[in-house]
Design a protein around this motif. Structure first.
Motif, PDB file in Angstrom:
ATOM      1  N   ALA A   1       0.833  -1.209   0.000  1.00 54.19           N
ATOM      2  CA  ALA A   1       0.000   0.000   0.000  1.00 54.19           C
ATOM      3  C   ALA A   1       0.864   1.254   0.000  1.00 54.19           C
ATOM      4  O   ALA A   1       0.520   2.259  -0.628  1.00 54.19           O
ATOM      5  N   LEU A   2       1.996   1.210   0.697  1.00 57.58           N
ATOM      6  CA  LEU A   2       2.911   2.349   0.681  1.00 57.58           C
ATOM      7  C   LEU A   2       3.441   2.609  -0.722  1.00 57.58           C
ATOM      8  O   LEU A   2       3.512   3.753  -1.179  1.00 57.58           O
ATOM      9  N   MET A   3       3.839   1.550  -1.420  1.00 60.16           N
ATOM     10  CA  MET A   3       4.554   1.727  -2.685  1.00 60.16           C
ATOM     11  C   MET A   3       3.652   1.692  -3.914  1.00 60.16           C
ATOM     12  O   MET A   3       4.134   1.880  -5.038  1.00 60.16           O
ATOM     13  N   GLY A   4       2.346   1.480  -3.729  1.00 53.38           N
ATOM     14  CA  GLY A   4       1.440   1.497  -4.869  1.00 53.38           C
ATOM     15  C   GLY A   4       1.523   2.815  -5.626  1.00 53.38           C
ATOM     16  O   GLY A   4       1.441   3.887  -5.036  1.00 53.38           O
ATOM     17  N   GLY A   5       1.712   2.750  -6.941  1.00 51.25           N
ATOM     18  CA  GLY A   5       1.862   3.946  -7.759  1.00 51.25           C
ATOM     19  C   GLY A   5       3.300   4.378  -7.951  1.00 51.25           C
ATOM     20  O   GLY A   5       3.579   5.277  -8.753  1.00 51.25           O
ATOM     21  N   SER A   6       4.238   3.744  -7.242  1.00 54.13           N
ATOM     22  CA  SER A   6       5.658   4.054  -7.435  1.00 54.13           C
ATOM     23  C   SER A   6       6.186   3.277  -8.638  1.00 54.13           C
ATOM     24  O   SER A   6       5.467   2.505  -9.275  1.00 54.13           O
ATOM     25  N   GLU A   7       7.457   3.465  -8.943  1.00 52.38           N
ATOM     26  CA  GLU A   7       8.045   2.843 -10.128  1.00 52.38           C
ATOM     27  C   GLU A   7       7.890   1.329 -10.128  1.00 52.38           C
ATOM     28  O   GLU A   7       7.670   0.722 -11.170  1.00 52.38           O
ATOM     29  N   ARG A   8       7.988   0.695  -8.968  1.00 51.52           N
ATOM     30  CA  ARG A   8       7.949  -0.758  -8.905  1.00 51.52           C
ATOM     31  C   ARG A   8       6.541  -1.316  -8.714  1.00 51.52           C
ATOM     32  O   ARG A   8       6.364  -2.518  -8.710  1.00 51.52           O
ATOM     33  N   MET A   9       5.539  -0.455  -8.549  1.00 51.67           N
ATOM     34  CA  MET A   9       4.140  -0.893  -8.534  1.00 51.67           C
ATOM     35  C   MET A   9       3.299   0.159  -9.249  1.00 51.67           C
ATOM     36  O   MET A   9       2.391   0.752  -8.669  1.00 51.67           O
ATOM     37  N   PRO A  10       3.585   0.409 -10.507  1.00 51.93           N
ATOM     38  CA  PRO A  10       2.943   1.534 -11.200  1.00 51.93           C
ATOM     39  C   PRO A  10       1.448   1.358 -11.423  1.00 51.93           C
ATOM     40  O   PRO A  10       0.730   2.350 -11.565  1.00 51.93           O
ATOM     41  N   ASP A  11       0.980   0.122 -11.463  1.00 50.80           N
ATOM     42  CA  ASP A  11      -0.429  -0.122 -11.771  1.00 50.80           C
ATOM     43  C   ASP A  11      -1.292  -0.307 -10.527  1.00 50.80           C
ATOM     44  O   ASP A  11      -2.482  -0.612 -10.634  1.00 50.80           O
ATOM     45  N   SER A  12      -0.702  -0.141  -9.346  1.00 50.18           N
ATOM     46  CA  SER A  12      -1.451  -0.297  -8.100  1.00 50.18           C
ATOM     47  C   SER A  12      -1.743   1.066  -7.491  1.00 50.18           C
ATOM     48  O   SER A  12      -0.973   2.016  -7.655  1.00 50.18           O
ATOM     49  N   THR A  13      -2.849   1.144  -6.773  1.00 46.07           N
ATOM     50  CA  THR A  13      -3.193   2.372  -6.063  1.00 46.07           C
ATOM     51  C   THR A  13      -2.527   2.345  -4.689  1.00 46.07           C
ATOM     52  O   THR A  13      -2.598   1.347  -3.975  1.00 46.07           O
ATOM     53  N   GLY A  14      -1.882   3.425  -4.344  1.00 50.05           N
ATOM     54  CA  GLY A  14      -1.213   3.475  -3.049  1.00 50.05           C
ATOM     55  C   GLY A  14      -0.651   4.852  -2.785  1.00 50.05           C
ATOM     56  O   GLY A  14      -1.052   5.843  -3.410  1.00 50.05           O
ATOM     57  N   LEU A  15       0.316   4.919  -1.880  1.00 56.26           N
ATOM     58  CA  LEU A  15       0.857   6.202  -1.438  1.00 56.26           C
ATOM     59  C   LEU A  15       2.066   6.655  -2.243  1.00 56.26           C
ATOM     60  O   LEU A  15       2.651   7.688  -1.943  1.00 56.26           O
ATOM     61  N   ARG A  16       2.492   5.865  -3.219  1.00 57.50           N
ATOM     62  CA  ARG A  16       3.554   6.235  -4.167  1.00 57.50           C
ATOM     63  C   ARG A  16       4.919   6.391  -3.499  1.00 57.50           C
ATOM     64  O   ARG A  16       5.817   7.023  -4.042  1.00 57.50           O
TER      65      ARG A  16
END
Length: 574
Positions: free
Chosen positions: A456-471
């Motif tokens: 959930a923390l890394m959702g939307g970051s480079e390594r989880m670009p397709d997940s919703t999260g805190l980026r």
């Protein structure tokens, strides 16, 4: 004629191969297994090795060993020595053969951590091949961000390498939880020798490990309360008398949803970060009249308190929203990258405060980049007591029982004593994170929530670009545990590491091999064991590195290690 010659040569080749393989018989295999076991035992306890298969080809001898060999901390020098030791046991005709050793589905050289490998010399011919086919070397795990989530601008030193700007998800094992079957709050781990793992691991993580990592430049995030203070002070833009604004050339405006403290106790599904509002202002360059937001609290007793802030993240957020914390040591400035981490508590440091009314936190809209937005929501100071109330679900209630027996109730303990499941609800995460079992099993939800929190923390970051999260670009995760187990006499049990590589095709998003989790496990264990042997106990035991499907090791989308530092139930370890 050609076919006859082909079959003749093929038959001779197979016969030679079979003869060679036959010469590496049961006795030689047993000697190889014994030698490998002795080598492993120099570093690792419980790492017995069996030879499972031997394959002989042209100039190559492949030896497939059991999982016990994979527990060994491989480095370039000991890999070469291990191969030589095996070669010395083989018949003379294999003196010049290449020795290839496999364990855990990998050749042992592939199990050398990337950080310990000598970079290969550049090959001009290989460059052309790489351009055509792409790189075939090991892929590192990288989760990039322009600026880290938190930058301590007033720190005495500013690391610029190593852990600088890295984001680490870290947690101190278990905590107090609600047992629905027994309809009561209890510790997850048993109490023995006047200790309990739920509290014991915190004595390493909170006062030592977290500050050490932060001083080295890392941003450390925890799914549990990090402040042992029983006082918790809240100041919010939605509460009268706790928040004020000043206006420069840009005006404060209403933002989106944010934190509000509407209740003293929260029950299943309630989220304080959906109960309030936020404010925002456009950023201005240095030198222009600033707009500020400040929060007021009344500190009941002088002491050190963790300071948390919350805000809203939007595509236009500033990446350097600057907070000034006023404390007994003066003023400390902290820049927060508000493009990530919105809608939860973000710790910006621990500071000493005097008792009394004060305005300890001020936010400015001055930024390196004008025209972005700076968001203001709430400030939390201190740890406090748990405020999530639980009760037994209908399936666990006795027939004919009084409703009062099943009234929802809090733990009655300081929040840092509680498991991650309850902090994550207080910190604004969704039920899919903190209650993946549908609120039916708090015990399982606690350890499951820690793993889901990382994603959930890394959702939307480079390594989880397709997940919703805190980026938030998390780089690694570490679950800090102590083990349960007892040995007779004065025998030490020691340190164990656990990781998992078999999920999602063995790859992280971006192509990095999940064996990067083994790299992490190896490096951390090697350092810990070396430090303990040098400083405290020369006979300290290094246990295995288990590639096993533990939930905390399997689910996070980053290199993850589950550390069992020692056995808290074994007298010699303590």
């Amino acid at each position: 004629m050609r076919n006859k010659l082909f079959y003749l040569f093929a038959t001779l080749f197979v016969a030679c191969s079979q003869a060679s393989a036959a010469e590496i018989g049961a006795r030689t295999r047993a000697e190889i297994a014994a030698t490998l076991s002795r080598i492993v035992a120099r570093e690792v306890s419980g790492g017995g090795v069996r030879v499972q298969a031997v394959k002989v080809g042209r100039g190559v001898v492949e030896i497939h060993a059991s999982i016990g060999l994979s527990y060994y901390p491989f480095r370039e020098e000991n890999v070469a020595a291990m191969r030589d030791s095996v070669r010395a046991l083989l018949p003379a005709e294999f003196a010049r053969s290449q020795i290839v050793l496999y364990t855990d589905r990998h050749e042992i050289a592939q199990l050398i951590p990337m950080a310990c490998r000598t970079p290969a010399a550049p090959d001009p011919k290989a460059k052309k091949k790489k351009r055509k086919q792409g790189s075939t070397g090991p892929v590192p795990f990288v989760n990039r961000a322009g600026r880290p989530l938190v930058t301590r601008l007033s720190a005495l030193s500013q690391p610029d390498r190593g852990l600088a700007g890295r984001h680490i998800a870290l947690w101190q094992s278990h905590g107090r939880y609600f047992d629905q079957k027994q309809n009561r709050w209890r510790w997850q781990r048993s109490r023995l020798w006047e200790t309990c793992e739920d509290l014991y691991t915190q004595s390493y993580v909170l006062p030592y490990l977290v500050p050490m990592l932060e001083r080295a430049g890392a941003v450390v995030l925890l799914p549990r309360e990090r402040d042992v203070q029983t006082v918790e002070l809240l100041a919010d833009n939605d509460a009268a008398g706790q928040y004020r604004e000043t206006q420069g050339v840009r005006a404060w405006l209403d933002g989106g949803a944010g934190f509000a403290h509407r209740k003293f106790v929260y029950v299943t599904g309630e989220n304080p970060f959906r109960d309030g509002t936020t404010r925002f202002v456009e950023s201005v360059a240095e030198g222009e009249p600033e707009s500020t937001a400040s929060w007021s609290v009344s500190v009941p007793e002088a002491g050190e308190y963790a300071v948390y802030v919350s805000y809203e993240s939007t595509p236009r957020s500033a990446d350097d929203a600057t907070y000034t914390v006023r404390h007994l040591g003066g003023e400390s400035k902290v820049a927060v990258n508000q493009t990530m981490g919105g809608g939860t508590w973000i710790c910006i440091g621990t500071f000493p405060f005097a008792a009394g009314e004060q305005e300890p936190v001020v936010l400015t809209n001055r930024s390196r980049t004008a025209g972005r937005t700076v968001s203001a929501d709430a400030v939390k100071i201190g740890g406090g007591y748990g405020n999530v109330a639980r009760t037994a679900g209908e399936a666990f209630r006795a027939d004919g029982a009084d409703d009062d027996d099943y009234a929802e109730r809090t733990s009655g303990y300081p929040r840092f004593c509680e498991g991650a499941r309850y902090w994550l609800q207080w910190a604004g995460f969704g039920e899919e994170v903190y209650a993946p079992k549908g609120h039916t099993d708090d015990y399982k939800e606690d350890y499951m929530s820690r793993a889901h929190w990382v994603n959930a923390l890394m959702g939307g970051s480079e390594r989880m670009p397709d997940s919703t999260g805190l980026r938030i670009p998390i780089d690694m995760a570490l679950a800090f545990h102590s083990d349960a187990g007892v040995r007779d006499g004065d025998e030490v049990i020691g340190t164990l590491g656990i990781y998992f590589t078999r999920d999602k095709g063995g790859r992280f998003e971006g192509g990095a091999d999940r064996y990067r989790s083994r790299d992490l496990t190896d490096l951390v264990m090697t350092q810990i064991v070396a430090d303990i042997r040098r400083t405290w106990e020369p006979e300290w035991m290094r246990r295995g590195m288990w590639n096993r499907s533990y939930y905390e090791a399997r689910v996070p989308g980053v290199p993850t290690m589950l550390l069992e530092l020692l056995s808290h139930q074994n007298f010699a370890d303590m």
